[in-house]
Design an enzyme around this catalytic site. Structure first.
Site, PDB file in Angstrom:
ATOM      1  N   ASP A 135       5.145  -3.247   2.905  1.00  0.00           N
ATOM      2  CA  ASP A 135       6.440  -3.582   3.332  1.00  0.00           C
ATOM      3  C   ASP A 135       7.338  -4.548   2.385  1.00  0.00           C
ATOM      4  OD1 ASP A 135       5.451  -6.311   3.374  1.00  0.00           O
ATOM      5  OD2 ASP A 135       5.604  -6.249   5.933  1.00  0.00           O
ATOM      6  N   HIS A 136       8.333  -5.319   2.901  1.00  0.00           N
ATOM      7  CA  HIS A 136       9.225  -6.204   1.942  1.00  0.00           C
ATOM      8  C   HIS A 136       8.163  -7.153   1.238  1.00  0.00           C
ATOM      9  CE1 HIS A 136       9.314  -7.502   6.084  1.00  0.00           C
ATOM     10  NE2 HIS A 136       9.668  -8.386   5.611  1.00  0.00           N
TER      11      HIS A 136
ATOM     12  N   THR B 221       0.568 -10.874   4.849  1.00  0.00           N
ATOM     13  CA  THR B 221      -0.628 -11.318   5.289  1.00  0.00           C
ATOM     14  C   THR B 221      -2.066 -10.294   4.838  1.00  0.00           C
ATOM     15  OG1 THR B 221      -0.427 -10.720   7.531  1.00  0.00           O
ATOM     16  CG2 THR B 221       0.009 -12.902   6.858  1.00  0.00           C
TER      17      THR B 221
ATOM     18  N   ARG C 183     -28.293   2.952   6.957  1.00  0.00           N
ATOM     19  CA  ARG C 183     -27.972   2.158   8.167  1.00  0.00           C
ATOM     20  C   ARG C 183     -26.311   1.957   8.490  1.00  0.00           C
ATOM     21  NH1 ARG C 183     -29.165  -1.615   4.301  1.00  0.00           N
ATOM     22  NH2 ARG C 183     -28.091  -3.882   4.459  1.00  0.00           N
ATOM     23  N   HIS C 184     -25.503   2.054   7.327  1.00  0.00           N
ATOM     24  CA  HIS C 184     -24.280   1.701   7.394  1.00  0.00           C
ATOM     25  C   HIS C 184     -23.658   3.129   7.946  1.00  0.00           C
ATOM     26  CE1 HIS C 184     -24.734  -2.152   5.739  1.00  0.00           C
ATOM     27  NE2 HIS C 184     -25.485  -1.469   4.435  1.00  0.00           N
TER      28      HIS C 184
END
Ligand code: RB5
Length: 142
Positions: free
Chosen positions: A7-8, A66, A131-132
């Protein structure tokens, strides 16, 4: 293929990242945004995610202020595993443990050089499976 979206608030960092790839002769697909004019990050999360899902080998690098909004929006898509990574350790674990197919960066809190370090680790680290994989299966990843 590497898909870029922002985004901006992520525009400047996205341009710096695109210039880095151009310099390395690595092709990217840039779905925008293409200026610092305010836009809505969900639109770019959607456009970028659709391009990522066109090919299993594709990865996304998406940026907002963020990184949080872009993460939330991307992860509404059941086939996207978007990971907000603020350092190289998080980028490594996002690949090893989560098989993340989209790296999310913060345009406001991560500078260009740290972003490049994070990207290099994200693009060169493999999923550990085991396991992941079993855990990803529990959240609907085949
Ligand atoms: C835009 O101002 C900002 O809200 C956006 O870039 C992002 O940080 C949202 O989570």
């Amino acid at each position: 293929m590497i898909i870029l979206a922002c985004d901006h608030a992520g525009f400047l960092l996205k341009e710096q990242i695109k210039a880095f790839f151009n310099n390395e002769n690595i092709t990217t697909i840039d779905v925008g945004t293409y200026s610092s004019e305010p836009v809505d990050y969900p639109d770019y999360a959607k456009a970028g995610s659709e391009r990522v899902l066109e090919n299993k080998l594709n990865v996304g690098i998406f940026i907002c202020g963020t990184g949080i909004g872009m993460s939330i929006a991307c992860n509404r898509n059941p086939n996207i595993r978007a990971a907000l990574c603020n350092n190289v350790e998080m980028a490594s674990l996002a690949r090893k443990h989560n098989d993340a197919n989209v790296l999310i960066l913060s345009g406001r809190y991560i500078n260009r050089n740290n972003a490049i370090k994070i990207i290099k680790v994200f693009l060169t680290t493999d999923f550990e499976k085991g396991r992941h994989a079993q855990r990803l299966k529990k959240i609907g990843v085949i």
